[in-house]
Design a protein around this motif. Structure first.
Motif, PDB file in Angstrom:
ATOM      1  N   VAL A  85       0.791  -1.169   0.073  1.00 16.76           N
ATOM      2  CA  VAL A  85       0.035  -0.088   0.091  1.00 16.76           C
ATOM      3  C   VAL A  85       0.966   1.335  -0.114  1.00 16.76           C
ATOM      4  CG1 VAL A  85      -1.930   1.332   1.355  1.00 16.76           C
ATOM      5  CG2 VAL A  85      -1.967  -1.057   1.124  1.00 16.76           C
ATOM      6  N   GLY A  86       1.943   1.193   0.766  1.00 12.28           N
ATOM      7  CA  GLY A  86       2.840   2.241   0.626  1.00 12.28           C
ATOM      8  C   GLY A  86       3.564   2.679  -0.398  1.00 12.28           C
ATOM      9  N   GLU A  87       3.855   1.605  -1.299  1.00 14.24           N
ATOM     10  CA  GLU A  87       4.472   1.591  -2.574  1.00 14.24           C
ATOM     11  C   GLU A  87       3.491   2.172  -3.603  1.00 14.24           C
ATOM     12  OE1 GLU A  87       6.417  -1.799  -4.230  1.00 14.24           O
ATOM     13  OE2 GLU A  87       7.976  -1.779  -2.753  1.00 14.24           O
ATOM     14  N   THR A  88       2.033   1.896  -3.449  1.00  9.72           N
ATOM     15  CA  THR A  88       1.204   2.324  -4.176  1.00  9.72           C
ATOM     16  C   THR A  88       0.894   3.661  -3.995  1.00  9.72           C
ATOM     17  OG1 THR A  88      -0.037   0.109  -4.142  1.00  9.72           O
ATOM     18  CG2 THR A  88      -1.442   1.978  -4.961  1.00  9.72           C
ATOM     19  N   ARG A  89       0.765   4.284  -2.701  1.00 10.68           N
ATOM     20  CA  ARG A  89       0.779   5.722  -2.581  1.00 10.68           C
ATOM     21  C   ARG A  89       1.889   6.281  -3.034  1.00 10.68           C
ATOM     22  NH1 ARG A  89      -1.981   5.180   3.672  1.00 10.68           N
ATOM     23  NH2 ARG A  89      -3.853   4.574   2.893  1.00 10.68           N
ATOM     24  N   ALA A  90       3.177   5.958  -2.964  1.00 12.24           N
ATOM     25  CA  ALA A  90       4.211   6.625  -3.440  1.00 12.24           C
ATOM     26  C   ALA A  90       4.231   6.642  -4.820  1.00 12.24           C
ATOM     27  CB  ALA A  90       5.472   5.938  -2.484  1.00 12.24           C
ATOM     28  N   GLU A 127       1.928   7.632  -6.620  1.00 10.17           N
ATOM     29  CA  GLU A 127       0.899   8.368  -7.272  1.00 10.17           C
ATOM     30  C   GLU A 127       1.418   9.702  -7.998  1.00 10.17           C
ATOM     31  OE1 GLU A 127      -2.940  11.020  -6.059  1.00 10.17           O
ATOM     32  OE2 GLU A 127      -1.617   9.855  -4.300  1.00 10.17           O
TER      33      GLU A 127
END
Length: 85
Positions: free
Chosen positions: A60-65, A67
């Motif tokens: 999830v952190g990588e997905t947010r990063a 963006e």
């Protein structure tokens, strides 16, 4: 050699992976949705006739990063569609 070993191991374990998904799906019905996507199979309808930019994020952190990267990619190549896995 290692890739061959990894691929063979993956195909040998695949039935167990599918059984695990099926079993967990009994308790959580939503877990069974999009099994093909979990294995890397996507419909061509996702992109239609537009070229695809594929971005892969593990957490999830990588997905947010990702963006800002996705925004920049779409700004640079507006005719493309982004496939985020």
């Amino acid at each position: 050699m290692m890739r061959l070993l990894y691929s063979a191991l993956w195909w040998l374990l695949m039935p167990f992976v599918l059984v695990r998904i099926w079993r967990r799906g009994r308790k959580e019905p939503g877990y069974r949705q999009h099994v093909g996507e979990r294995l890397g199979f996507y419909d061509a309808v996702v992109a239609g006739s537009r070229p695809v930019l594929w971005v892969h994020a593990v957490s999830v952190g990588e997905t947010r990063a990702a963006e800002p990267l996705i925004d920049a990619l779409l700004q640079a190549w507006p005719q493309h569609v982004v496939l985020l896995t």
